[in-house]
Every structure is written in C-alpha cells, then in structure tokens.
Design a protein around this motif. Structure first.
Motif, PDB file in Angstrom:
ATOM      1  N   ILE A 117      38.831  23.724  54.221  1.00 39.33           N
ATOM      2  CA  ILE A 117      37.544  23.074  53.953  1.00 39.33           C
ATOM      3  C   ILE A 117      36.334  24.000  54.081  1.00 39.33           C
ATOM      4  CG2 ILE A 117      38.291  20.706  54.421  1.00 39.33           C
ATOM      5  CD1 ILE A 117      37.168  21.124  57.278  1.00 39.33           C
ATOM      6  N   ASP A 118      36.565  25.298  54.385  1.00 40.67           N
ATOM      7  CA  ASP A 118      35.419  26.223  54.429  1.00 40.67           C
ATOM      8  C   ASP A 118      35.688  27.501  53.625  1.00 40.67           C
ATOM      9  OD1 ASP A 118      32.846  26.973  55.046  1.00 40.67           O
ATOM     10  OD2 ASP A 118      33.340  27.790  57.008  1.00 40.67           O
ATOM     11  N   CYS A 119      36.535  27.372  52.598  1.00 40.77           N
ATOM     12  CA  CYS A 119      36.748  28.452  51.630  1.00 40.77           C
ATOM     13  C   CYS A 119      37.172  29.782  52.260  1.00 40.77           C
ATOM     14  CB  CYS A 119      35.488  28.658  50.788  1.00 40.77           C
ATOM     15  SG  CYS A 119      35.799  29.475  49.226  1.00 40.77           S
ATOM     16  N   MET A 120      38.203  29.689  53.135  1.00 38.95           N
ATOM     17  CA  MET A 120      38.792  30.939  53.670  1.00 38.95           C
ATOM     18  C   MET A 120      39.800  31.498  52.682  1.00 38.95           C
ATOM     19  SD  MET A 120      39.986  30.487  57.572  1.00 38.95           S
ATOM     20  CE  MET A 120      40.008  32.108  58.246  1.00 38.95           C
ATOM     21  N   SER A 121      40.489  30.584  51.985  1.00 42.43           N
ATOM     22  CA  SER A 121      41.596  30.973  51.118  1.00 42.43           C
ATOM     23  C   SER A 121      41.084  31.630  49.831  1.00 42.43           C
ATOM     24  CB  SER A 121      42.396  29.718  50.750  1.00 42.43           C
ATOM     25  OG  SER A 121      43.179  29.981  49.622  1.00 42.43           O
ATOM     26  N   PRO A 122      41.727  32.747  49.406  1.00 39.96           N
ATOM     27  CA  PRO A 122      41.330  33.364  48.134  1.00 39.96           C
ATOM     28  C   PRO A 122      41.511  32.422  46.941  1.00 39.96           C
ATOM     29  CG  PRO A 122      43.213  34.535  49.125  1.00 39.96           C
ATOM     30  CD  PRO A 122      42.800  33.489  50.105  1.00 39.96           C
ATOM     31  N   VAL A 123      42.394  31.413  47.094  1.00 39.27           N
ATOM     32  CA  VAL A 123      42.592  30.450  45.991  1.00 39.27           C
ATOM     33  C   VAL A 123      41.293  29.656  45.776  1.00 39.27           C
ATOM     34  CG1 VAL A 123      43.878  28.399  45.251  1.00 39.27           C
ATOM     35  CG2 VAL A 123      45.068  30.281  46.410  1.00 39.27           C
ATOM     36  N   ASN A 124      40.678  29.215  46.864  1.00 41.33           N
ATOM     37  CA  ASN A 124      39.416  28.483  46.717  1.00 41.33           C
ATOM     38  C   ASN A 124      38.291  29.392  46.233  1.00 41.33           C
ATOM     39  OD1 ASN A 124      39.790  25.697  47.234  1.00 41.33           O
ATOM     40  ND2 ASN A 124      40.276  26.207  49.358  1.00 41.33           N
ATOM     41  N   ALA A 125      38.260  30.629  46.762  1.00 39.43           N
ATOM     42  CA  ALA A 125      37.215  31.570  46.307  1.00 39.43           C
ATOM     43  C   ALA A 125      37.333  31.782  44.799  1.00 39.43           C
ATOM     44  CB  ALA A 125      37.354  32.893  47.054  1.00 39.43           C
ATOM     45  N   GLU A 126      38.567  31.934  44.308  1.00 39.02           N
ATOM     46  CA  GLU A 126      38.770  32.152  42.874  1.00 39.02           C
ATOM     47  C   GLU A 126      38.273  30.945  42.068  1.00 39.02           C
ATOM     48  OE1 GLU A 126      42.776  33.263  41.681  1.00 39.02           O
ATOM     49  OE2 GLU A 126      42.366  32.451  39.694  1.00 39.02           O
ATOM     50  N   LYS A 127      38.594  29.745  42.584  1.00 43.42           N
ATOM     51  CA  LYS A 127      38.149  28.541  41.858  1.00 43.42           C
ATOM     52  C   LYS A 127      36.620  28.478  41.771  1.00 43.42           C
ATOM     53  CE  LYS A 127      42.063  25.445  42.537  1.00 43.42           C
ATOM     54  NZ  LYS A 127      42.543  24.207  43.165  1.00 43.42           N
ATOM     55  N   ILE A 128      35.948  28.865  42.875  1.00 42.70           N
ATOM     56  CA  ILE A 128      34.478  28.852  42.855  1.00 42.70           C
ATOM     57  C   ILE A 128      33.977  29.859  41.816  1.00 42.70           C
ATOM     58  CG2 ILE A 128      32.372  29.287  44.247  1.00 42.70           C
ATOM     59  CD1 ILE A 128      34.144  26.680  44.909  1.00 42.70           C
ATOM     60  N   PHE A 129      34.615  31.032  41.763  1.00 46.71           N
ATOM     61  CA  PHE A 129      34.195  32.057  40.807  1.00 46.71           C
ATOM     62  C   PHE A 129      34.519  31.645  39.367  1.00 46.71           C
ATOM     63  CE2 PHE A 129      32.608  35.935  42.967  1.00 46.71           C
ATOM     64  CZ  PHE A 129      32.558  35.415  44.242  1.00 46.71           C
ATOM     65  N   MET A 130      35.577  30.819  39.185  1.00 48.06           N
ATOM     66  CA  MET A 130      35.956  30.352  37.843  1.00 48.06           C
ATOM     67  C   MET A 130      35.139  29.128  37.427  1.00 48.06           C
ATOM     68  SD  MET A 130      38.720  32.179  36.872  1.00 48.06           S
ATOM     69  CE  MET A 130      39.698  31.186  35.782  1.00 48.06           C
ATOM     70  N   GLY A 131      34.359  28.560  38.365  1.00 50.05           N
ATOM     71  CA  GLY A 131      33.622  27.328  38.054  1.00 50.05           C
ATOM     72  C   GLY A 131      34.527  26.108  38.039  1.00 50.05           C
ATOM     73  N   ASP A 132      35.702  26.199  38.704  1.00 53.66           N
ATOM     74  CA  ASP A 132      36.648  25.076  38.765  1.00 53.66           C
ATOM     75  C   ASP A 132      36.220  24.126  39.893  1.00 53.66           C
ATOM     76  OD1 ASP A 132      38.775  23.402  39.422  1.00 53.66           O
ATOM     77  OD2 ASP A 132      40.314  24.942  39.150  1.00 53.66           O
ATOM     78  N   LYS A 133      35.842  22.907  39.516  1.00 55.99           N
ATOM     79  CA  LYS A 133      35.235  21.991  40.486  1.00 55.99           C
ATOM     80  C   LYS A 133      36.217  21.475  41.546  1.00 55.99           C
ATOM     81  CE  LYS A 133      30.999  20.566  38.231  1.00 55.99           C
ATOM     82  NZ  LYS A 133      30.575  21.918  38.120  1.00 55.99           N
ATOM     83  N   GLY A 135      37.815  23.400  43.418  1.00 53.89           N
ATOM     84  CA  GLY A 135      37.721  24.362  44.518  1.00 53.89           C
ATOM     85  C   GLY A 135      36.805  23.846  45.615  1.00 53.89           C
ATOM     86  N   ILE A 136      37.105  24.236  46.848  1.00 53.11           N
ATOM     87  CA  ILE A 136      36.245  23.836  47.974  1.00 53.11           C
ATOM     88  C   ILE A 136      35.393  25.051  48.347  1.00 53.11           C
ATOM     89  CG2 ILE A 136      36.191  22.961  50.340  1.00 53.11           C
ATOM     90  CD1 ILE A 136      38.806  21.497  49.764  1.00 53.11           C
TER      91      ILE A 136
END
Ligand code: NAP
Length: 284
Positions: A117-133, A135-136
């Motif tokens: 829930i605080d974007c530690m995982s590179p999977v969530n970071a990637e989603k934020i960079f891809m604009g994938d909603k 992502g957390i």
C-alpha cells in the motif's frame, strides 16, 4: 490561500468510512492492515499511533508486527511472507528506512504487489510509470495531487516544478502530474538557477528536506506551493522547506507544515488499504 490538509483528509476519511460500512452491511470481511516495524524509532511510533487511531475511528482492522532492529534477512523476509499469505490481510505497511543489515531490494520484491500500500514493490512503481490505474502509488505524491485537486486547481497544461528526485517523492510525483497532463520539471541539488526555474512554474512542490530553505526569490506572487518537507528547526519545532512566515501572504497559495501534506498522507495510506481490498476481491 492556505492549503490545509485537514479538510482534504476529512473528505478521504468519509469515502473510506462509506467503503467500510458497505463491507459490514453486506457481511463481507472488514479491511485489514498489517504494520511491520523493525525497532522502535520515536518517529515510527508517532506515525504508527496516528495510523492506529485512524483505523480505530474508521473500523479498519490492524495487526502490528514488531521485530527487533537487529533482525536478520531470513526472519524479516519470513515475517513479510507470513503477512503476504494471510488471506485476512489486505494491505501491508513496512516502515522505512529499514535497518541497514536488511536488503531493501529483496524486501521490496518480496512484498506482494497487491498488498503493497505504499509502493515499495517495483511492480507498483512500474504501473505508476505506465499510467496503469491499478497501481498503488506512494502515499505522499498522491497526497500532493489530492490537495491540489481538493482546492480546485486545474493541473492540465500547468507548469510544475518538483524539487526532489527520490523514488518516494519526486519521480513518482512527476508521473502523477504527467498523467494529469501537466508539464513537469524535476529539480535536484545539481539544478542550475533553481530560483529561476521554480519562480516560472505555476505549481512548486518542495521536498529538499531543508528547514525554511526556500525564500521569496524562489516564487512569484501567483505561485501555488505544496511543501512536503518535514524538518525540525534550531529550536526543535517542526517546519517545512519553505520560509512560511515570510511567504504565506505574498504567494498564490501554500500548504503549512505541520497541518499540510503529512495530514493527508496518513489518510491516503488507509484509502490504499480499501483499494487493495477491492482489487483483491475483484480478482477472486
Ligand atoms: P531525499 O531522498 O534526501 O531527497 C531530497 C531531494 O532534494 C533530493 O532529490 C535532493 O537532490 C534534493 N535537494 C536537496 N537539497 C537541495 C538543494 N539545495 N537544491 C535542490 N534540490 C535539493 O529525501 P526524501 O526522502 O525524498 O524526503 C524529502 C523531504 O520530504 C524530507 O523533509 C522528508 O521528511 C519529507 N517527507 C515528507 C512526507 C510527508 O508525508 N509529508 C513523506 C516523505 C518524506 P539530489 O537528488 O541531487 O541529492
């Protein structure tokens, strides 16, 4: 204008309350947060107490796991894995910075992305960079956007200067602004003519971590300033990066410290527990 955090946090709190009530009315399991903390740093405890109080107010369940600050990697990873596998836990918050014997990279790849829930995982970071909603996002950058939207600022087409390029603030925040069609300049300690860059921007986000560093020369009378810095001054008082007393009457808008971004950040964390729970329910 003063961009206070409390009204923004209250609005988010109401949305969370509605989601929790909907769970209990439909007989679904209540949202549950797990906090994993190594050691007992006073600032961690203060933040944890705020989170626990908010969870209590809202009916979000919490499990706190505290390990010794000398914990080794095997034990810490096994604590994360136990929380990953617990079906009743929807969101996991791991306090950072981690003790230096722990490898941040391994731990950020261990936490399940759907519970992160605080974007530690590179999977969530990637989603934020891809604009994938789905992502957390990290909580603080999202708090900055929420504050600006709450106070009615149109972000599309605006020039934004962010003074910070860390992975917890500047880089993901730049992506969130881009997703809103703003034009972003990321500034840092090697940026040339920083006052010139920030004074030209419509919106300035300060996160240098330097007490009252930013004076008049960094802004224009129209500047909208979101101050993310949390510092203690020479007398031990909490203050932001911006010289608030000098500027509060002479800029377009400014968020105070304390009472600004930090107030919203802790509520965003709980909003993410709800988002994580909803996404986990949908995928079942
Ligand atoms: P950090 O990793 O130390 O990052 C500081 C950033 O500021 C770096 O990008 C650095 O540039 C830049 N910087 C430092 N001095 C500068 C200068 N003189 N001119 C221009 N840029 C400068 O810190 P962080 O973890 O991102 O946190 C930043 C601040 O935000 C801290 O005060 C922290 O307490 C606060 N914070 C607040 C919240 C909240 O909820 N309100 C949450 C998290 C953090 P380089 O990259 O070139 O070094």
């Amino acid at each position: 204008m003063l961009l206070k955090g409390k009204p923004v946090a209250d609005q988010i709190k109401n949305e969370i309350r509605g989601a929790v009530e909907a769970c209990s009315q439909s007989g679904r399991t209540l949202p549950k947060l797990a906090i994993l903390r190594a050691g007992s740093r006073p600032d961690d405890i203060a933040y944890e107490n705020r989170v626990l109080k908010n969870c209590d107010d809202l009916g979000i369940l919490v499990e706190t796991v505290v390990v010794d600050d000398n914990v080794n990697m095997v034990d810490f990873v096994s604590a994360v894995n136990r929380l990953n596998e617990d079906q009743e836990i929807h969101g996991i918050l791991i306090f950072r910075p981690l003790p230096k014997q722990l490898d941040m990279d391994t731990i950020s790849r261990t936490i399940k992305p759907e519970k992160d829930i605080d974007c530690m995982s590179p999977v969530n970071a990637e989603k934020i960079f891809m604009g994938d909603k789905s992502g957390i996002a990290p909580c603080t950058p999202e708090a900055v956007i929420e504050i600006l939207k709450f106070y009615g600022y149109e972000l599309e087409g605006k020039n934004v200067a962010v003074v910070n390029r860390s992975m917890v603030l500047g880089k993901p925040l730049a992506m969130l602004f881009l997703n809103e069609n703003s034009t972003v300049t990321l500034c840092h300690s090697k940026t040339k003519n920083l006052p010139e860059v920030t004074a030209k921007a419509d919106i300035v986000v300060t996160g240098a971590g330097k007490a009252r560093f930013f004076g008049k020369e960094y802004f224009s009378p129209e500047s909208v300033i979101v101050d993310v810095g949390i510092n203690t001054d020479e007398t031990g008082n909490l203050c932001g990066d911006v010289s608030f007393d000098e500027l509060s009457e002479s800029v377009g808008a400014i968020s105070p410290v304390p009472g600004g971004v930090g107030t919203v950040t802790s509520m965003i964390l709980l909003k993410h527990v709800i988002k994580a729970m909803e996404q986990q329910t949908e995928s079942k």
